[in-house]
Write a protein that holds these residues in place. Structure first.
Motif, PDB file in Angstrom:
ATOM      1  N   TYR A 215       0.834  -1.201   0.000  1.00  0.00           N
ATOM      2  CA  TYR A 215       0.000   0.000   0.000  1.00  0.00           C
ATOM      3  C   TYR A 215       0.871   1.255   0.000  1.00  0.00           C
ATOM      4  O   TYR A 215       0.618   2.189  -0.758  1.00  0.00           O
ATOM      5  CB  TYR A 215      -0.906  -0.016   1.230  1.00  0.00           C
ATOM      6  CG  TYR A 215      -1.751   1.233   1.371  1.00  0.00           C
ATOM      7  CD1 TYR A 215      -2.965   1.355   0.688  1.00  0.00           C
ATOM      8  CD2 TYR A 215      -1.340   2.291   2.178  1.00  0.00           C
ATOM      9  CE1 TYR A 215      -3.744   2.509   0.804  1.00  0.00           C
ATOM     10  CE2 TYR A 215      -2.109   3.442   2.299  1.00  0.00           C
ATOM     11  CZ  TYR A 215      -3.307   3.539   1.609  1.00  0.00           C
ATOM     12  OH  TYR A 215      -4.056   4.688   1.739  1.00  0.00           O
ATOM     13  N   ASP A 216       1.905   1.261   0.847  1.00  0.00           N
ATOM     14  CA  ASP A 216       2.771   2.439   0.939  1.00  0.00           C
ATOM     15  C   ASP A 216       3.493   2.711  -0.375  1.00  0.00           C
ATOM     16  O   ASP A 216       3.618   3.871  -0.791  1.00  0.00           O
ATOM     17  CB  ASP A 216       3.787   2.267   2.072  1.00  0.00           C
ATOM     18  CG  ASP A 216       3.145   2.383   3.449  1.00  0.00           C
ATOM     19  OD1 ASP A 216       1.998   2.878   3.528  1.00  0.00           O
ATOM     20  OD2 ASP A 216       3.774   1.959   4.435  1.00  0.00           O
ATOM     21  N   GLU A 217       3.981   1.642  -1.018  1.00  0.00           N
ATOM     22  CA  GLU A 217       4.663   1.821  -2.305  1.00  0.00           C
ATOM     23  C   GLU A 217       3.687   2.345  -3.363  1.00  0.00           C
ATOM     24  O   GLU A 217       4.039   3.217  -4.168  1.00  0.00           O
ATOM     25  CB  GLU A 217       5.266   0.492  -2.771  1.00  0.00           C
ATOM     26  CG  GLU A 217       6.473   0.055  -1.962  1.00  0.00           C
ATOM     27  CD  GLU A 217       6.931  -1.353  -2.276  1.00  0.00           C
ATOM     28  OE1 GLU A 217       8.033  -1.718  -1.847  1.00  0.00           O
ATOM     29  OE2 GLU A 217       6.173  -2.105  -2.943  1.00  0.00           O
ATOM     30  N   ALA A 218       2.471   1.817  -3.350  1.00  0.00           N
ATOM     31  CA  ALA A 218       1.472   2.278  -4.306  1.00  0.00           C
ATOM     32  C   ALA A 218       1.120   3.748  -4.072  1.00  0.00           C
ATOM     33  O   ALA A 218       1.035   4.541  -5.022  1.00  0.00           O
ATOM     34  CB  ALA A 218       0.214   1.416  -4.213  1.00  0.00           C
ATOM     35  N   MET A 219       0.945   4.117  -2.817  1.00  0.00           N
ATOM     36  CA  MET A 219       0.611   5.507  -2.500  1.00  0.00           C
ATOM     37  C   MET A 219       1.742   6.452  -2.889  1.00  0.00           C
ATOM     38  O   MET A 219       1.500   7.573  -3.354  1.00  0.00           O
ATOM     39  CB  MET A 219       0.293   5.652  -1.017  1.00  0.00           C
ATOM     40  CG  MET A 219      -1.066   5.111  -0.624  1.00  0.00           C
ATOM     41  SD  MET A 219      -2.448   5.857  -1.548  1.00  0.00           S
ATOM     42  CE  MET A 219      -2.248   7.597  -1.122  1.00  0.00           C
ATOM     43  N   GLU A 220       2.970   5.986  -2.718  1.00  0.00           N
ATOM     44  CA  GLU A 220       4.128   6.806  -3.096  1.00  0.00           C
ATOM     45  C   GLU A 220       4.096   7.094  -4.601  1.00  0.00           C
ATOM     46  O   GLU A 220       4.344   8.224  -5.038  1.00  0.00           O
ATOM     47  CB  GLU A 220       5.413   6.069  -2.710  1.00  0.00           C
ATOM     48  CG  GLU A 220       6.588   6.975  -2.481  1.00  0.00           C
ATOM     49  CD  GLU A 220       7.724   6.258  -1.765  1.00  0.00           C
ATOM     50  OE1 GLU A 220       8.652   6.965  -1.314  1.00  0.00           O
ATOM     51  OE2 GLU A 220       7.710   5.019  -1.669  1.00  0.00           O
ATOM     52  N   MET A 221       3.764   6.071  -5.395  1.00  0.00           N
ATOM     53  CA  MET A 221       3.674   6.243  -6.845  1.00  0.00           C
ATOM     54  C   MET A 221       2.526   7.191  -7.217  1.00  0.00           C
ATOM     55  O   MET A 221       2.671   8.070  -8.067  1.00  0.00           O
ATOM     56  CB  MET A 221       3.468   4.883  -7.527  1.00  0.00           C
ATOM     57  CG  MET A 221       4.672   3.972  -7.473  1.00  0.00           C
ATOM     58  SD  MET A 221       6.043   4.610  -8.478  1.00  0.00           S
ATOM     59  CE  MET A 221       7.272   3.323  -8.197  1.00  0.00           C
ATOM     60  N   ILE A 222       1.379   7.016  -6.564  1.00  0.00           N
ATOM     61  CA  ILE A 222       0.215   7.864  -6.850  1.00  0.00           C
ATOM     62  C   ILE A 222       0.512   9.320  -6.494  1.00  0.00           C
ATOM     63  O   ILE A 222       0.162  10.244  -7.233  1.00  0.00           O
ATOM     64  CB  ILE A 222      -1.019   7.336  -6.095  1.00  0.00           C
ATOM     65  CG1 ILE A 222      -1.441   5.981  -6.674  1.00  0.00           C
ATOM     66  CG2 ILE A 222      -2.174   8.334  -6.178  1.00  0.00           C
ATOM     67  CD1 ILE A 222      -2.438   5.223  -5.821  1.00  0.00           C
ATOM     68  N   GLN A 223       1.178   9.512  -5.353  1.00  0.00           N
ATOM     69  CA  GLN A 223       1.514  10.881  -4.939  1.00  0.00           C
ATOM     70  C   GLN A 223       2.520  11.531  -5.880  1.00  0.00           C
ATOM     71  O   GLN A 223       2.519  12.756  -6.052  1.00  0.00           O
ATOM     72  CB  GLN A 223       2.024  10.863  -3.498  1.00  0.00           C
ATOM     73  CG  GLN A 223       0.907  10.633  -2.478  1.00  0.00           C
ATOM     74  CD  GLN A 223       1.395  10.210  -1.109  1.00  0.00           C
ATOM     75  OE1 GLN A 223       2.605  10.102  -0.858  1.00  0.00           O
ATOM     76  NE2 GLN A 223       0.466   9.951  -0.201  1.00  0.00           N
ATOM     77  N   LEU A 224       3.362  10.715  -6.508  1.00  0.00           N
ATOM     78  CA  LEU A 224       4.273  11.252  -7.527  1.00  0.00           C
ATOM     79  C   LEU A 224       3.490  11.740  -8.750  1.00  0.00           C
ATOM     80  O   LEU A 224       3.908  12.676  -9.419  1.00  0.00           O
ATOM     81  CB  LEU A 224       5.261  10.177  -7.979  1.00  0.00           C
ATOM     82  CG  LEU A 224       6.502   9.925  -7.136  1.00  0.00           C
ATOM     83  CD1 LEU A 224       7.329   8.807  -7.764  1.00  0.00           C
ATOM     84  CD2 LEU A 224       7.347  11.182  -6.994  1.00  0.00           C
ATOM     85  N   GLY A 225       2.381  11.048  -9.050  1.00  0.00           N
ATOM     86  CA  GLY A 225       1.563  11.476 -10.183  1.00  0.00           C
ATOM     87  C   GLY A 225       1.158  10.381 -11.150  1.00  0.00           C
ATOM     88  O   GLY A 225       0.538  10.687 -12.179  1.00  0.00           O
ATOM     89  N   VAL A 226       1.492   9.108 -10.880  1.00  0.00           N
ATOM     90  CA  VAL A 226       1.089   8.056 -11.811  1.00  0.00           C
ATOM     91  C   VAL A 226      -0.430   7.881 -11.774  1.00  0.00           C
ATOM     92  O   VAL A 226      -1.068   8.101 -10.747  1.00  0.00           O
ATOM     93  CB  VAL A 226       1.786   6.703 -11.528  1.00  0.00           C
ATOM     94  CG1 VAL A 226       3.299   6.854 -11.515  1.00  0.00           C
ATOM     95  CG2 VAL A 226       1.296   6.079 -10.238  1.00  0.00           C
TER      96      VAL A 226
END
Length: 247
Positions: A215-226
């Motif tokens: 979840y944390d890795e996914a959120m990190e990607m989403i927050q970057l803009g993916v």
């Protein structure tokens, strides 16, 4: 924000790659499709020969899960006519997203016009059928400079040949997850590569594929803009479980 709207739940192994019989592998495919339906993920990403099965299961369940498949996978070295033939068959069978592997070897060898021609023709086919098109650049096969160059090439080709309203339907995607790296280096999305892609793809969206398992890795990607995440750990991402997946 519902993280499930970002998740392309993925199973792309052939029976041989999974070291299973065709029957055993089909059970895994069916389970992956059913899990996507049950968990209401954005999309189920499977091989072209499994698209019709997914369509049947999703329609029967009256689910809103969409279907993605890979084209010229995983090497991307097929001819333009083969890419188009495979994509057209996937459309007929019910695919919603077409994830093409770009001919990154041709790009590395300086055959830029050949790569552009494939991007234009395959994107035209996808958009003509109201599909989402994604271009897999295989970041693990490229150095930093090449990642930037290939991302920009796709972006500029789309901007030059398609209307502004279609930009959001054409993604630049990081990885197949099947590239063999040396020294156990990552073969999927990493934060540095995704940052490079995002910095150079706009206005095209980016899909981070491979290596996102929590979840944390996914959120990190989403927050970057993916805008999309390709992962075989979709359920673990949603539930907070630990995934032992290799994609």
């Amino acid at each position: 924000m519902d993280i499930r709207n970002y998740l392309d739940s993925t199973y792309l192994k052939t029976a041989a790659q999974a070291n299973l019989s065709e029957t055993e592998n089909k059970v895994i495919v069916k389970n992956a499709i059913q899990e996507a339906i049950d968990c209401q993920f954005k999309l189920i990403m499977i091989r072209p020969e499994q698209v019709a099965l997914a369509k049947e299961m999703i329609q029967k369940a009256k689910s809103k899960v969409t279907i993605g498949t890979v084209i010229d996978f995983p090497e991307g070295e097929g001819s333009l006519s083969n890419k188009l033939k495979e994509a057209n068959e996937a459309v007929i069978n019910g695919a919603d997203d077409l994830d093409f592997v770009i001919n990154y070897k041709a790009f590395k060898n300086g055959l830029i016009d050949e790569v552009k021609q494939q991007v234009i023709a395959c994107t035209q086919l996808g958009l003509a059928h109201h599909k989402i098109v994604k271009w897999i650049i295989e970041v693990a096969a490229l150095d930093t400079h090449q990642i930037v160059q290939l991302t920009v090439l796709i972006k500029n080709t789309i901007i030059s040949n398609f209307s502004e309203k279609e930009y959001e339907k054409v993604f630049v995607k990081s990885s197949t997850g099947f590239y063999k790296t040396t020294d156990s280096a990552p073969n999927g999305a990493t934060l540095p590569t995704i940052k490079l892609m995002l910095e150079n793809s706009f206005p095209l969206p980016v899909k981070a594929a491979g290596g996102v398992r929590t979840y944390d890795e996914a959120m990190e990607m989403i927050q970057l803009g993916v805008k999309r995440i390709g992962t075989s750990s979709a359920k673990a991402i949603v539930t907070g479980e630990i995934s032992n997946s290799d994609y």
